[in-house]
Design a protein around this motif. Structure first.
Motif, PDB file in Angstrom:
ATOM      1  N   ASP B 120       0.827  -1.210   0.000  1.00  0.00           N
ATOM      2  CA  ASP B 120       0.000   0.000   0.000  1.00  0.00           C
ATOM      3  C   ASP B 120       0.862   1.261   0.000  1.00  0.00           C
ATOM      4  O   ASP B 120       0.350   2.370  -0.140  1.00  0.00           O
ATOM      5  N   MET B 121       2.151   1.078   0.202  1.00  0.00           N
ATOM      6  CA  MET B 121       3.064   2.222   0.235  1.00  0.00           C
ATOM      7  C   MET B 121       3.193   2.803  -1.190  1.00  0.00           C
ATOM      8  O   MET B 121       3.250   2.043  -2.154  1.00  0.00           O
ATOM      9  N   PRO B 122       3.258   4.136  -1.323  1.00  0.00           N
ATOM     10  CA  PRO B 122       3.466   4.691  -2.662  1.00  0.00           C
ATOM     11  C   PRO B 122       4.793   4.217  -3.267  1.00  0.00           C
ATOM     12  O   PRO B 122       5.811   4.201  -2.586  1.00  0.00           O
ATOM     13  N   VAL B 123       4.737   3.814  -4.534  1.00  0.00           N
ATOM     14  CA  VAL B 123       5.926   3.347  -5.248  1.00  0.00           C
ATOM     15  C   VAL B 123       6.129   4.243  -6.468  1.00  0.00           C
ATOM     16  O   VAL B 123       5.181   4.522  -7.207  1.00  0.00           O
ATOM     17  N   ILE B 124       7.349   4.678  -6.655  1.00  0.00           N
ATOM     18  CA  ILE B 124       7.679   5.518  -7.813  1.00  0.00           C
ATOM     19  C   ILE B 124       8.606   4.739  -8.740  1.00  0.00           C
ATOM     20  O   ILE B 124       9.629   4.208  -8.298  1.00  0.00           O
ATOM     21  N   ASN B 125       8.222   4.681  -9.998  1.00  0.00           N
ATOM     22  CA  ASN B 125       9.054   4.021 -11.012  1.00  0.00           C
ATOM     23  C   ASN B 125      10.173   4.971 -11.428  1.00  0.00           C
ATOM     24  O   ASN B 125       9.926   6.017 -12.014  1.00  0.00           O
ATOM     25  N   ALA B 126      11.404   4.566 -11.131  1.00  0.00           N
ATOM     26  CA  ALA B 126      12.559   5.399 -11.514  1.00  0.00           C
ATOM     27  C   ALA B 126      13.252   4.811 -12.737  1.00  0.00           C
ATOM     28  O   ALA B 126      14.443   5.017 -12.945  1.00  0.00           O
ATOM     29  N   GLY B 127      12.491   4.063 -13.536  1.00  0.00           N
ATOM     30  CA  GLY B 127      13.043   3.472 -14.756  1.00  0.00           C
ATOM     31  C   GLY B 127      12.973   1.964 -14.695  1.00  0.00           C
ATOM     32  O   GLY B 127      13.567   1.355 -13.811  1.00  0.00           O
ATOM     33  N   ASP B 128      12.207   1.359 -15.624  1.00  0.00           N
ATOM     34  CA  ASP B 128      12.115  -0.114 -15.656  1.00  0.00           C
ATOM     35  C   ASP B 128      12.520  -0.615 -17.039  1.00  0.00           C
ATOM     36  O   ASP B 128      11.743  -0.612 -17.983  1.00  0.00           O
ATOM     37  N   GLY B 129      13.778  -1.055 -17.117  1.00  0.00           N
ATOM     38  CA  GLY B 129      14.297  -1.556 -18.387  1.00  0.00           C
ATOM     39  C   GLY B 129      14.119  -0.528 -19.488  1.00  0.00           C
ATOM     40  O   GLY B 129      14.379   0.660 -19.287  1.00  0.00           O
ATOM     41  N   GLY B 130      13.672  -0.981 -20.646  1.00  0.00           N
ATOM     42  CA  GLY B 130      13.461  -0.068 -21.768  1.00  0.00           C
ATOM     43  C   GLY B 130      12.022   0.382 -21.859  1.00  0.00           C
ATOM     44  O   GLY B 130      11.543   0.745 -22.933  1.00  0.00           O
ATOM     45  N   HIS B 131      11.306   0.399 -20.742  1.00  0.00           N
ATOM     46  CA  HIS B 131       9.858   0.600 -20.745  1.00  0.00           C
ATOM     47  C   HIS B 131       9.450   2.042 -20.470  1.00  0.00           C
ATOM     48  O   HIS B 131       9.105   2.778 -21.385  1.00  0.00           O
ATOM     49  N   GLN B 132       9.473   2.451 -19.201  1.00  0.00           N
ATOM     50  CA  GLN B 132       8.970   3.775 -18.829  1.00  0.00           C
ATOM     51  C   GLN B 132       9.913   4.442 -17.814  1.00  0.00           C
ATOM     52  O   GLN B 132      10.641   3.759 -17.074  1.00  0.00           O
ATOM     53  N   HIS B 133       9.857   5.752 -17.781  1.00  0.00           N
ATOM     54  CA  HIS B 133      10.638   6.528 -16.807  1.00  0.00           C
ATOM     55  C   HIS B 133       9.854   7.807 -16.511  1.00  0.00           C
ATOM     56  O   HIS B 133      10.221   8.896 -16.953  1.00  0.00           O
ATOM     57  N   PRO B 134       8.746   7.674 -15.772  1.00  0.00           N
ATOM     58  CA  PRO B 134       7.822   8.811 -15.655  1.00  0.00           C
ATOM     59  C   PRO B 134       8.375  10.041 -14.938  1.00  0.00           C
ATOM     60  O   PRO B 134       7.964  11.155 -15.253  1.00  0.00           O
ATOM     61  N   THR B 135       9.305   9.862 -13.984  1.00  0.00           N
ATOM     62  CA  THR B 135       9.787  11.079 -13.303  1.00  0.00           C
ATOM     63  C   THR B 135      10.742  11.868 -14.201  1.00  0.00           C
ATOM     64  O   THR B 135      10.865  13.077 -14.062  1.00  0.00           O
ATOM     65  N   GLN B 136      11.403  11.173 -15.135  1.00  0.00           N
ATOM     66  CA  GLN B 136      12.197  11.911 -16.120  1.00  0.00           C
ATOM     67  C   GLN B 136      11.254  12.737 -16.994  1.00  0.00           C
ATOM     68  O   GLN B 136      11.545  13.877 -17.348  1.00  0.00           O
ATOM     69  N   THR B 137      10.104  12.156 -17.293  1.00  0.00           N
ATOM     70  CA  THR B 137       9.120  12.885 -18.103  1.00  0.00           C
ATOM     71  C   THR B 137       8.606  14.124 -17.372  1.00  0.00           C
ATOM     72  O   THR B 137       8.445  15.184 -17.973  1.00  0.00           O
TER      73      THR B 137
END
Lengths: 144, 309
Positions: B120-137
Motif C-alpha cells: 500500500d506504500m506509494p511506489v515511484i518508477n525510476a526506470g524499468d528496463g526499456g519501458h517507462q521513466h515517468p519522473t524523467q518525463t
C-alpha cells in the motif's frame, strides 16, 4: 461414426476449432472425475470441415470468459430439460490472467516467479492484448 | 490534488490537471526552498536501485533530504537480499515496514508495477528496463513548461533509440494528451518506437506523427528536439550496437538548420550523441533539466505522502 447421446441438462460447446478442444477443457477446469464430460475431437463439420465438440452434463455455471479468447467462433448452448434455453455469444474478455504468457524476455513476468501474467484487451477487431507489465502486444491465440 | 498514497508507474497514472498541480508546487519550492526544508521531517524514502543510476538516484535522495526527510536503500542489488534471490514482492513488503515511500529502478519491464501491487506504500518508477521513466518525463515537461509556457501545438522531435528508450516512451505518452502536439520520430529502422506506443498512444490519441531516419531533413520544423542515447545495455547483440551508436549525433553544424528558439533536451547521461560544442548554445536545455528534476521530485514526494504546504 461416433454417436454421443444428447444431454438433458448441461452445456454444449460446439464448433470449436479442430485441435483446440483439449485446451478449452483445460482452461474451463472441469473436474472430469465427478462430472460426465463428452469430448469429441476432429468431428466432421459442415461449417468448418473439422471441429471439436464438448458436452458437459449437469453443470451450467461454468466460467466461459476464457473461451472467447481461445476460440470465439465456438458456439455455447445451455441445455435444460433437453431444450436449449440459452445461446451464449462469446466475446473476447477484457482481462485475462494466467492464460496468455508474456514472451518478452525483458518483461518482469517472464523472470519473476509468482507474478500473475495479466493481459488487457486493446482491440477486439484485431484480437490484440497488451501485457499489464511491459505493454507488449500479442494477438489472441499467439501466446496461448 | 489527491495524489496521497498513490504510485507513479507511468505518466498516465496522473491526470493532466494533477501533473499541472505538481508543476505549480515545484515552482513554489524553487522560489522559496527554505519554506519546504522541514516538511518531510520524520519521513523515510527507500531507494531500491537494481540498476546503476547517478542522476535519478541522487536527485531523489537530494529531494528527500532537502525536504527534511531521510533516505535508506541500496544502489546495487548485490549488497541486498536480492543477491540471495529474494522476490520483488518480498523486498517491497519488507521495505514497507520501515519506509513511507519507495523509489525503484529495475532492469525488468514492469518490475515497479509488481512492487506497487504488493504494497500500500506509494511506489515511484525510476526506470524499468526499456519501458517507462515517468519522473524523467515530469522533469522534461517542467523544463518545457517553464521555457515555453505550455505544450499546445508543439512539434516535438524525438531522436535516437526510440525502441528501448524508456524516457521517450514516457514522454510521448505524456505529451500525446495535450492538444495539437505532433511528433516527428527520428530513428534507424531497427530502433523505431515499439508497437504499443504507436497503437496504444499515438493512434489512440490521434496525435499526428511521422517517422524518418534523417534528423537533418526535419530539424528545421521542430520546437523541441529530444535526443537520446543509443544504450549499449539494451542490445542483445554487440555488433548491432556498434553499427548504430553513432547514427544520430547533434553538433553545431546541424544546429544551424534549427529554429532559433528550438529547445534541445536530453535525459542524460550522453555519450557522444550531442557534441560538447552544443552545450554553450542557448537552445541547450539538458543541464537545466537535471536541475528541474530535483524540484519536481520534491513536489512528487510531498504529494504522494500527502504533505500539505
Amino acid at each position: 461414426m461416433v454417436v454421443i447421446n444428447s444431454i438433458s441438462k448441461g452445456i454444449v460447446i460446439d464448433h470449436i476449432r479442430a485441435g483446440y478442444g483439449m485446451r478449452v477443457l483445460e482452461y474451463l477446469n472441469i473436474d472430469a472425475s465427478c462430472n460426465t464430460v463428452a469430448f469429441i475431437m476432429n468431428a466432421v463439420s459442415d461449417k468448418h470441415g473439422r471441429k471439436d465438440l464438448i458436452k458437459i452434463e449437469n453443470i451450467t455455471d461454468v466460467d466461459l470468459t476464457v473461451l472467447g479468447l481461445i476460440d470465439h467462433n465456438a458456439t455455447v448452448n445451455i441445455i435444460e430439460d433437453h431444450i436449449i434455453v440459452r445461446k451464449i455469444k462469446l466475446r473476447l474478455p477484457e482481462t485475462v490472467t494466467n492464460v496468455i504468457k508474456c514472451k518478452n524476455p525483458r518483461c518482469v513476468a517472464s523472470s519473476e516467479s509468482g507474478v500473475p501474467h495479466i493481459f488487457r484487451l486493446v482491440d477486439e477487431s484485431t484480437k490484440e492484448y497488451r501485457c499489464e507489465y511491459c505493454d507488449d502486444i500479442v494477438k489472441a491465440g499467439e501466446g496461448l | 490534488m489527491m495524489l496521497k498514497g498513490r504510485s507513479l508507474l507511468e505518466p498516465s497514472d496522473f491526470s493532466v490537471e494533477e501533473i499541472e498541480s505538481l508543476f505549480g508546487l515545484a515552482g513554489r519550492i524553487m522560489d522559496a526552498p527554505s519554506d519546504y526544508s522541514e516538511v518531510c521531517r520524520g519521513r523515510l524514502l527507500a531507494t531500491l536501485f537494481y540498476e546503476p543510476s547517478t542522476r535519478t538516484r541522487f536527485s531523489f535522495e537530494a529531494a528527500m533530504l532537502r525536504l527534511g526527510g531521510q533516505v535508506i536503500g541500496f544502489s546495487e542489488p548485490g549488497s541486498s537480499s536480492v543477491a540471495k534471490g529474494e522476490s520483488i514482492a518480498d523486498t517491497i513488503k519488507t521495505v514497507a515496514c520501515y519506509a513511507d515511500i519507495a523509489v525503484i529502478r529495475h532492469p525488468k519491464e514492469g518490475a515497479p508495477r509488481v512492487a506497487a501491487m504488493s504494497t500500500d506504500m506509494p511506489v515511484i518508477n525510476a526506470g524499468d528496463g526499456g519501458h517507462q521513466h515517468p519522473t524523467q518525463t515530469l522533469t522534461d515537461l517542467l523544463t518545457v513548461k517553464r521555457a515555453r509556457g505550455g505544450f499546445e501545438n508543439l512539434t516535438v522531435g524525438v531522436c535516437g533509440d526510440l525502441k528501448f528508450g524508456r524516457t521517450v516512451h514516457s514522454l510521448i505518452k505524456a505529451l500525446a494528451r495535450y492538444s495539437g502536439v505532433s511528433f516527428v520520430l527520428i530513428s534507424p529502422q531497427e530502433l523505431m518506437v515499439p508497437e504499443y506506443v504507436r497503437k496504444e498512444v499515438l493512434k489512440k490519441t490521434a496525435s499526428p506523427f511521422r517517422e524518418t531516419e534523417n534528423l537533418l531533413d526535419v530539424i528545421s520544423e521542430l520546437d523541441v528536439l529530444y535526443m537520446t542515447r543509443v544504450q549499449r545495455e539494451r542490445f542483445f547483440n554487440e555488433e548491432d550496437y556498434i553499427r548504430l551508436k553513432d547514427s544520430y549525433i547533434l553538433d553545431a553544424e546541424k544546429m544551424r538548420g534549427a529554429r532559433r528558439d528550438m529547445m534541445v533536451l536530453h535525459p542524460l547521461p550522453r555519450v557522444n550523441e550531442i557534441a560538447a560544442e552544443v552545450d554553450s548554445d542557448p537552445r541547450a536545455f539538458y543541464f537545466k533539466q537535471a536541475q528541474n528534476g530535483m524540484y519536481i521530485r520534491m513536489a512528487l514526494i510531498m504529494a504522494l505522502l500527502g504533505i500539505k504546504e
